[in-house]
Design a protein around this motif. Structure first.
Motif, short mmCIF file in Angstrom:
data_model
loop_
_atom_site.label_atom_id
_atom_site.label_comp_id
_atom_site.label_asym_id
_atom_site.label_seq_id
_atom_site.Cartn_x
_atom_site.Cartn_y
_atom_site.Cartn_z
N GLY A 112 0.82 -1.19 0.00
CA GLY A 112 0.00 0.00 0.00
C GLY A 112 0.86 1.25 0.00
O GLY A 112 2.06 1.20 0.30
N THR A 113 0.25 2.37 -0.30
CA THR A 113 0.96 3.65 -0.41
C THR A 113 1.80 3.95 0.82
O THR A 113 2.92 4.44 0.71
CB THR A 113 -0.06 4.79 -0.63
OG1 THR A 113 -0.79 4.51 -1.81
CG2 THR A 113 0.63 6.13 -0.76
N TRP A 114 1.28 3.68 2.00
CA TRP A 114 1.96 4.05 3.24
C TRP A 114 2.60 2.86 3.94
O TRP A 114 2.91 2.94 5.13
CB TRP A 114 0.99 4.75 4.18
CG TRP A 114 0.27 5.88 3.51
CD1 TRP A 114 -1.07 5.95 3.24
CD2 TRP A 114 0.84 7.07 2.97
NE1 TRP A 114 -1.36 7.11 2.59
CE2 TRP A 114 -0.20 7.83 2.40
CE3 TRP A 114 2.14 7.58 2.91
CZ2 TRP A 114 -0.01 9.06 1.80
CZ3 TRP A 114 2.33 8.81 2.29
CH2 TRP A 114 1.28 9.53 1.75
N GLN A 115 2.79 1.76 3.24
CA GLN A 115 3.37 0.57 3.86
C GLN A 115 4.86 0.43 3.57
O GLN A 115 5.30 0.63 2.44
CB GLN A 115 2.65 -0.70 3.38
CG GLN A 115 1.25 -0.85 3.92
CD GLN A 115 0.62 -2.14 3.47
OE1 GLN A 115 0.73 -2.55 2.32
NE2 GLN A 115 -0.06 -2.80 4.39
N GLY A 116 5.60 0.06 4.61
CA GLY A 116 7.01 -0.26 4.48
C GLY A 116 7.27 -1.57 5.21
O GLY A 116 6.52 -1.97 6.10
N ILE A 117 8.35 -2.25 4.84
CA ILE A 117 8.74 -3.51 5.48
C ILE A 117 9.88 -3.20 6.44
O ILE A 117 10.89 -2.62 6.04
CB ILE A 117 9.20 -4.54 4.44
CG1 ILE A 117 8.14 -4.72 3.35
CG2 ILE A 117 9.54 -5.86 5.11
CD1 ILE A 117 8.68 -5.40 2.10
#
Length: 138
Positions: A112-117
């Motif tokens: 998603g746009t605001w997702q990071g791992i």
């Protein structure tokens, strides 16, 4: 179906989040797989993986503060051979994840746009953590 694997060594800092999104994206690109699945597996029991907010760093601070209250280092734990932070780190890992799966579409992770791992280091020391990246698809 094609399979592609790489072991990523991630240096961590004490009790921190290390954003590994761009490194994983580079591995996905190198795999040449356009449609498939990226499986991440962290080979440790005192650190974890989370997919989380990547725009506002306050989210990560709030997560760390919440988990520190939920699993305090001041607890009376039987296992303490590796220090006072070790057993709480194991519990925090059990409550979170050591693996994640992310679809791949058109050669890119479907985040998603605001997702990071993030690799979430639960210990008070620096470590080199091993993250296995397995990509399968066409």
């Amino acid at each position: 179906m094609t399979h592609y694997q790489k072991v990523l060594t991630v240096p961590s800092t004490p009790k921190s989040f290390v954003n590994v999104t761009s490194q994983i994206e580079s591995i996905v690109a190198a795999s040449s797989i356009t449609t498939g699945l990226c499986t991440l597996f962290l080979r440790h029991t005192s650190a974890s993986l989370v997919i989380q907010e990547n725009a506002d760093p306050d989210v990560l601070i709030d997560l760390a503060n919440f988990l520190a209250k939920l699993v305090p280092e001041s607890g009376k734990y039987i296992h303490s051979a590796e220090g006072a932070d070790d057993m709480p780190a194991h519990i925090r890992t059990a409550l979170t994840h050591t693996s994640e799966q992310i679809p791949i579409m058109r050669g890119k992770l479907v985040l998603g746009t605001w997702q990071g791992i993030y690799l979430w280091e639960h210990r008070q020391h620096r470590y080199n953590r091993e993250l296995v990246v397995h990509i399968s698809g066409d």
